[in-house]
Write a protein that holds these residues in place. Structure first.
Motif, mmCIF file in Angstrom:
data_model
loop_
_atom_site.group_PDB
_atom_site.id
_atom_site.type_symbol
_atom_site.label_atom_id
_atom_site.label_comp_id
_atom_site.label_asym_id
_atom_site.label_seq_id
_atom_site.Cartn_x
_atom_site.Cartn_y
_atom_site.Cartn_z
ATOM 1 N N VAL A 1 -36.495 22.551 -43.385
ATOM 2 C CA VAL A 1 -35.523 21.476 -43.159
ATOM 3 C C VAL A 1 -34.448 21.940 -42.176
ATOM 4 C CG1 VAL A 1 -33.690 20.111 -44.248
ATOM 5 C CG2 VAL A 1 -35.918 20.298 -45.352
ATOM 6 N N VAL A 2 -34.018 23.191 -42.306
ATOM 7 C CA VAL A 2 -33.024 23.737 -41.376
ATOM 8 C C VAL A 2 -33.595 23.810 -39.966
ATOM 9 C CG1 VAL A 2 -31.591 25.741 -40.829
ATOM 10 C CG2 VAL A 2 -31.878 25.018 -43.204
ATOM 11 N N VAL A 3 -34.851 24.253 -39.844
ATOM 12 C CA VAL A 3 -35.506 24.305 -38.528
ATOM 13 C C VAL A 3 -35.576 22.910 -37.915
ATOM 14 C CG1 VAL A 3 -37.651 24.824 -37.307
ATOM 15 C CG2 VAL A 3 -36.854 26.353 -39.119
ATOM 16 N N ALA A 4 -35.987 21.928 -38.729
ATOM 17 C CA ALA A 4 -36.086 20.545 -38.244
ATOM 18 C C ALA A 4 -34.716 20.005 -37.848
ATOM 19 C CB ALA A 4 -36.727 19.654 -39.306
ATOM 20 N N PHE A 5 -33.679 20.413 -38.580
ATOM 21 C CA PHE A 5 -32.324 19.970 -38.234
ATOM 22 C C PHE A 5 -31.912 20.488 -36.863
ATOM 23 C CE2 PHE A 5 -27.791 20.965 -38.012
ATOM 24 C CZ PHE A 5 -27.248 19.701 -38.184
ATOM 25 N N PHE A 6 -32.231 21.752 -36.574
ATOM 26 C CA PHE A 6 -31.887 22.307 -35.265
ATOM 27 C C PHE A 6 -32.691 21.631 -34.147
ATOM 28 C CE2 PHE A 6 -30.157 26.012 -37.649
ATOM 29 C CZ PHE A 6 -28.881 25.963 -37.110
ATOM 30 N N LEU A 7 -33.920 21.228 -34.457
ATOM 31 C CA LEU A 7 -34.686 20.435 -33.494
ATOM 32 C C LEU A 7 -33.962 19.123 -33.197
ATOM 33 C CD1 LEU A 7 -37.236 19.629 -31.858
ATOM 34 C CD2 LEU A 7 -38.217 18.819 -34.024
ATOM 35 N N LEU A 8 -33.528 18.441 -34.250
ATOM 36 C CA LEU A 8 -32.793 17.185 -34.082
ATOM 37 C C LEU A 8 -31.497 17.413 -33.316
ATOM 38 C CD1 LEU A 8 -32.461 14.160 -34.785
ATOM 39 C CD2 LEU A 8 -31.377 14.884 -36.915
ATOM 40 N N MET A 9 -30.826 18.493 -33.633
ATOM 41 C CA MET A 9 -29.553 18.789 -32.970
ATOM 42 C C MET A 9 -29.755 19.067 -31.489
ATOM 43 S SD MET A 9 -26.729 21.593 -34.174
ATOM 44 C CE MET A 9 -25.140 21.746 -33.341
ATOM 45 N N GLU A 10 -30.812 19.798 -31.146
ATOM 46 C CA GLU A 10 -31.061 20.107 -29.732
ATOM 47 C C GLU A 10 -31.384 18.844 -28.949
ATOM 48 O OE1 GLU A 10 -33.885 22.827 -26.825
ATOM 49 O OE2 GLU A 10 -33.436 23.472 -28.867
ATOM 50 N N ILE A 11 -32.169 17.945 -29.536
ATOM 51 C CA ILE A 11 -32.495 16.697 -28.841
ATOM 52 C C ILE A 11 -31.247 15.822 -28.720
ATOM 53 C CG2 ILE A 11 -33.853 14.572 -28.997
ATOM 54 C CD1 ILE A 11 -36.118 16.227 -30.160
ATOM 55 N N ALA A 12 -30.370 15.871 -29.718
ATOM 56 C CA ALA A 12 -29.099 15.139 -29.622
ATOM 57 C C ALA A 12 -28.243 15.687 -28.488
ATOM 58 C CB ALA A 12 -28.352 15.219 -30.956
ATOM 59 N N VAL A 13 -28.251 17.003 -28.327
ATOM 60 C CA VAL A 13 -27.527 17.620 -27.204
ATOM 61 C C VAL A 13 -28.142 17.180 -25.879
ATOM 62 C CG1 VAL A 13 -26.994 19.811 -26.060
ATOM 63 C CG2 VAL A 13 -26.748 19.606 -28.543
ATOM 64 N N PHE A 14 -29.466 17.175 -25.823
ATOM 65 C CA PHE A 14 -30.162 16.711 -24.620
ATOM 66 C C PHE A 14 -29.755 15.279 -24.275
ATOM 67 C CE2 PHE A 14 -33.796 14.401 -22.802
ATOM 68 C CZ PHE A 14 -34.011 15.132 -21.643
ATOM 69 N N ALA B 1 -39.928 18.874 -22.332
ATOM 70 C CA ALA B 1 -40.812 18.573 -23.459
ATOM 71 C C ALA B 1 -42.013 19.499 -23.512
ATOM 72 C CB ALA B 1 -41.279 17.117 -23.368
ATOM 73 N N TYR B 2 -42.540 19.867 -22.365
ATOM 74 C CA TYR B 2 -43.722 20.735 -22.339
ATOM 75 C C TYR B 2 -43.389 22.197 -22.642
ATOM 76 C CZ TYR B 2 -47.357 17.537 -20.638
ATOM 77 O OH TYR B 2 -48.299 16.549 -20.537
ATOM 78 N N TYR B 3 -42.244 22.680 -22.157
ATOM 79 C CA TYR B 3 -41.988 24.116 -22.233
ATOM 80 C C TYR B 3 -40.643 24.503 -22.850
ATOM 81 C CZ TYR B 3 -46.125 24.591 -19.332
ATOM 82 O OH TYR B 3 -47.409 24.536 -18.858
ATOM 83 N N LEU B 4 -39.534 24.000 -22.325
ATOM 84 C CA LEU B 4 -38.236 24.507 -22.752
ATOM 85 C C LEU B 4 -37.914 24.172 -24.204
ATOM 86 C CD1 LEU B 4 -36.035 23.914 -19.583
ATOM 87 C CD2 LEU B 4 -37.237 25.965 -20.325
ATOM 88 N N LEU B 5 -38.217 22.958 -24.640
ATOM 89 C CA LEU B 5 -37.973 22.608 -26.042
ATOM 90 C C LEU B 5 -38.852 23.430 -26.984
ATOM 91 C CD1 LEU B 5 -36.582 20.909 -28.178
ATOM 92 C CD2 LEU B 5 -38.234 19.081 -27.739
ATOM 93 N N PRO B 6 -40.172 23.523 -26.753
ATOM 94 C CA PRO B 6 -40.985 24.384 -27.630
ATOM 95 C C PRO B 6 -40.536 25.843 -27.626
ATOM 96 C CG PRO B 6 -42.399 22.921 -26.363
ATOM 97 C CD PRO B 6 -41.018 22.788 -25.800
ATOM 98 N N LEU B 7 -40.192 26.370 -26.451
ATOM 99 C CA LEU B 7 -39.779 27.779 -26.387
ATOM 100 C C LEU B 7 -38.493 28.018 -27.173
ATOM 101 C CD1 LEU B 7 -40.521 28.639 -22.641
ATOM 102 C CD2 LEU B 7 -41.861 29.238 -24.662
ATOM 103 N N SER B 8 -37.551 27.104 -27.081
ATOM 104 C CA SER B 8 -36.304 27.273 -27.828
ATOM 105 C C SER B 8 -36.549 27.169 -29.329
ATOM 106 C CB SER B 8 -35.267 26.239 -27.376
ATOM 107 O OG SER B 8 -35.734 24.918 -27.623
#
Length: 254
Positions: A106-119, A62-69
């Motif tokens: 919206v596309v950027v936010a979707f990829f955020l949602l997708m990455e958290i779903a993968v997590f 949450a602090y680093y890897l998610l923001p960096l990606s």
């Protein structure tokens, strides 16, 4: 052209990009390392194994890897338009540039949602393997995990809006990546000061830190206070999103 059609076009543009493989890297690495390190201390009598594994995995994420990606995702999406003067061709269409900017976000936010779903998915699989191997019979707290992942997504949105605004305003990948990195690096330090509430880059990490505090003290949801956080987060999200919408394509339209 309708807004939903614009979103569909934006998704078609990134369909064959390397963004999808990218968003798998950070969740897989952090979950496997976090669960593997902690599971060595499990015994069949161990309690609260799932919250312990989640906090262990999510803290650095949450602090680093998610923001960096997400910084990389913003740069890659913006780069598809700036290369070969694609943005000029896009702005020549009879479509509002404000709608175009919103569609891209919206596309950027979707990829955020997708990455958290993968997590979430990788964490559940790794956690089930770890608890089975160590003989821990604690039930999977699906409600707790879903709530935590939704919290990660919502608290990350203001930071993603800031990242996208910086990407739109400065355009040059080197500058946008460098500036965003400078804002991500001190997030763990800012999270330990009263200024955290005005610093969106630390929101998700602060949420996990509060979960760690609740876990170590044995209390339930006492460290993280929704108010006035929700007000500050909403205002910052609206401000950064408005900035990106107003500045998108402005230089090219002159």
């Amino acid at each position: 052209m309708g807004f939903t059609s614009l979103i569909g076009i934006e998704f078609m543009k990134v369909r064959r990009s390397k963004i999808v493989p990218l968003i798998f890297i950070a969740p897989v690495l952090v979950v496997i390392s976090g669960v593997a390190n902690l599971s060595r201390y499990f015994t069949p009598e161990y309690t609260n194994a799932w919250p312990a594994m989640f906090v262990q995995s999510a803290l650095v994420y949450a602090y680093y890897l998610l923001p960096l990606s997400m910084i990389v995702v913003c740069v890659m999406i913006a780069g598809r338009e700036t290369s070969h003067n694609g943005i000029l061709k896009m702005l020549a269409l009879p479509v509002s540039r404000y709608k175009l900017s919103l569609a891209k976000f919206v596309v950027v936010a979707f990829f955020l949602l997708m990455e958290i779903a993968v997590f979430f998915a990788v964490f559940v699989i790794a956690g089930l393997i770890a608890t089975q191997m160590m003989g821990v019979r604690e039930a999977l707290p699906i409600g707790y995990l879903l709530k935590s992942c939704v919290g990660l997504f919502l608290t990350m949105l203001p930071a993603v809006a800031a990242m996208w605004a910086i990407t739109v305003v400065f355009e040059k990948p080197l500058i946008t990546v460098g500036l965003n990195l400078l804002l991500v690096i001190p997030s763990v330090l800012v999270a330990n000061t009263p200024a955290w509430i005005a610093y969106p880059y630390c929101y998700s990490g602060y949420l996990v830190s509060c979960s760690l505090h609740d876990f170590t003290t044995g209390m339930a949801s006492t460290a993280f206070q929704p108010f006035p956080f929700v007000l500050f987060a909403a205002l910052l999200f609206a401000a950064f999103l408005s900035l990106s919408v107003l500045r998108f394509g402005k230089k090219e339209m002159r």
